[in-house]
Write an enzyme that holds these catalytic residues in place. Structure first.
Site, PDB file in Angstrom:
ATOM      1  N   LYS A   2      -2.479  -1.397  -3.930  1.00  0.00           N
ATOM      2  CA  LYS A   2      -2.801  -0.325  -3.843  1.00  0.00           C
ATOM      3  C   LYS A   2      -1.931   1.188  -3.832  1.00  0.00           C
ATOM      4  O   LYS A   2      -1.317   1.063  -2.920  1.00  0.00           O
ATOM      5  CB  LYS A   2      -3.604  -0.100  -1.872  1.00  0.00           C
ATOM      6  CG  LYS A   2      -4.536   0.433  -2.739  1.00  0.00           C
ATOM      7  CD  LYS A   2      -5.643   0.944  -1.213  1.00  0.00           C
ATOM      8  CE  LYS A   2      -5.952   2.113  -0.733  1.00  0.00           C
ATOM      9  NZ  LYS A   2      -6.360   2.187   0.623  1.00  0.00           N
ATOM     10  N   TYR A   5       0.982  -1.014   0.144  1.00  0.00           N
ATOM     11  CA  TYR A   5       0.167   0.047   0.082  1.00  0.00           C
ATOM     12  C   TYR A   5       0.771   1.154   0.090  1.00  0.00           C
ATOM     13  O   TYR A   5       1.921   1.378   1.174  1.00  0.00           O
ATOM     14  CB  TYR A   5      -1.251   0.024   1.754  1.00  0.00           C
ATOM     15  CG  TYR A   5      -1.912   0.891   1.092  1.00  0.00           C
ATOM     16  CD1 TYR A   5      -2.115   1.756   0.384  1.00  0.00           C
ATOM     17  CD2 TYR A   5      -2.447   1.127   2.270  1.00  0.00           C
ATOM     18  CE1 TYR A   5      -3.014   3.128   0.234  1.00  0.00           C
ATOM     19  CE2 TYR A   5      -3.311   2.251   2.458  1.00  0.00           C
ATOM     20  CZ  TYR A   5      -3.810   3.162   1.816  1.00  0.00           C
ATOM     21  OH  TYR A   5      -4.263   4.601   1.760  1.00  0.00           O
TER      22      TYR A   5
END
Length: 303
Positions: free
Chosen positions: A179, A151
């Site tokens: 992400k 992320y």
């Protein structure tokens, strides 16, 4: 493992299961001064988003106000969500931090029955070098019993994970995707161009989702999908099907409300929207404060 694990996707099946819209679930709280977890509202939100069409749920992420949750509360949230989900969609659980050894310990000791993957944010505050970020994630990948989604959110961590770093980490068999919330489309394109076939590029910016899908992203982990799951999942599916005109039309419908989600920090805005929809209170925990009356009014008008 218990019966909740009997239908957990794995390998390529997991990548297929996470294609589309994941929702970064908020943590509903009761009103001040208590601000305890409102488990009844959490159950409503799980049903609302799943029935709205989301492909998976992300628990204990930034939008869940994870820094303000105790270990017992995190356990309680995970227990309630997996009970309420009843294997209808996969669960992704957030475990990250800026102390590599402590995150490793969490990965080893957290009861993850019913969870399909881990979302782990790049270390905040320390501002590690790219080599440090690589070593951090390689340690986590070896410690984690589940596949890891990277992320990258430099707006919060103050440290960008470059495309080169992501592509290096993408070679590890236990790191299955990222992400990407850098807001840098050129960086996202570089990841799409160089990634292994089975490595997932996932949008972390709601309004960038259709653009990112056009060059190889496989979906989004969304804030807006908390409040607008039907419309948002429709947009993502249209984009994944190559129907970009239809997807863009739906995207343009979010342009006015999306900035309001972040004007007073996330998840203040989306909780105000959820309150307007009658799903939970707008309460957040300090150091965040509930949406101002002016922000609530503007959100309500758009609802």
């Amino acid at each position: 493992m218990d019966k909740l694990d009997s239908r957990l996707p794995s390998g390529n099946t997991l990548r297929t299961a996470l294609r589309g819209t994941g929702v970064a679930l908020v943590t509903p709280f009761t009103a001040a001064p208590d601000h305890s977890i409102d488990y009844a509202a959490l159950r409503r939100l799980v049903d609302f988003t799943i029935e709205g069409g989301v492909e998976y749920l992300v628990i204990n992420g930034t939008t869940a106000e994870s820094p303000t949750l105790t270990e017992d509360e995190r356990k309680g949230i995970l227990d309630v969500v997996r009970q309420q989900t009843k294997n209808r969609v996969p669960l992704v659980y957030g475990i990250g931090g800026n102390n590599t050894a402590a995150v490793e310990e969490q990965l080893r000791t957290t009861e993850l029955a019913g969870v399909s993957a881990i979302l782990s944010v790049s270390p905040a505050y320390n501002k590690p070098s790219q080599a440090g970020i690589v070593q951090h994630y390689l340690r986590l990948a070896e410690a984690s019993p589940l596949p890891i989604l990277l992320y990258n959110v430099p707006g919060r961590t103050m440290s960008n994970m470059t495309a080169a770093t992501t592509l290096r980490l993408a070679q590890h068999p236990n790191i299955i995707g990222i992400k990407e919330a850098s807001g840098n489309l050129e960086q996202c394109m570089a990841i799409a161009a160089g990634k292994p076939k089975n490595f997932m590029l996932i949008s972390g910016e709601d309004t960038f989702t259709t653009s990112m899908i056009s060059f190889g992203a496989e979906g989004v982990i969304s804030v807006l999908a908390n409040a607008f799951p039907h419309r948002f999942t429709d947009m993502v599916r249209q984009a994944l099907a190559g129907n970009y005109a239809a997807a863009s039309k739906l995207l343009f419908g979010f342009l006015d409300i999306n900035p309001l989600m972040y004007e007073e920090s996330n998840p203040v805005g989306v909780k105000a929207a959820l309150e307007g929809l009658g799903l939970c209170s707008g309460a957040v925990r300090l150091p965040l404060i509930e949406a101002s009356s002016g922000l609530k009014e503007r959100i309500q008008k758009l609802l």
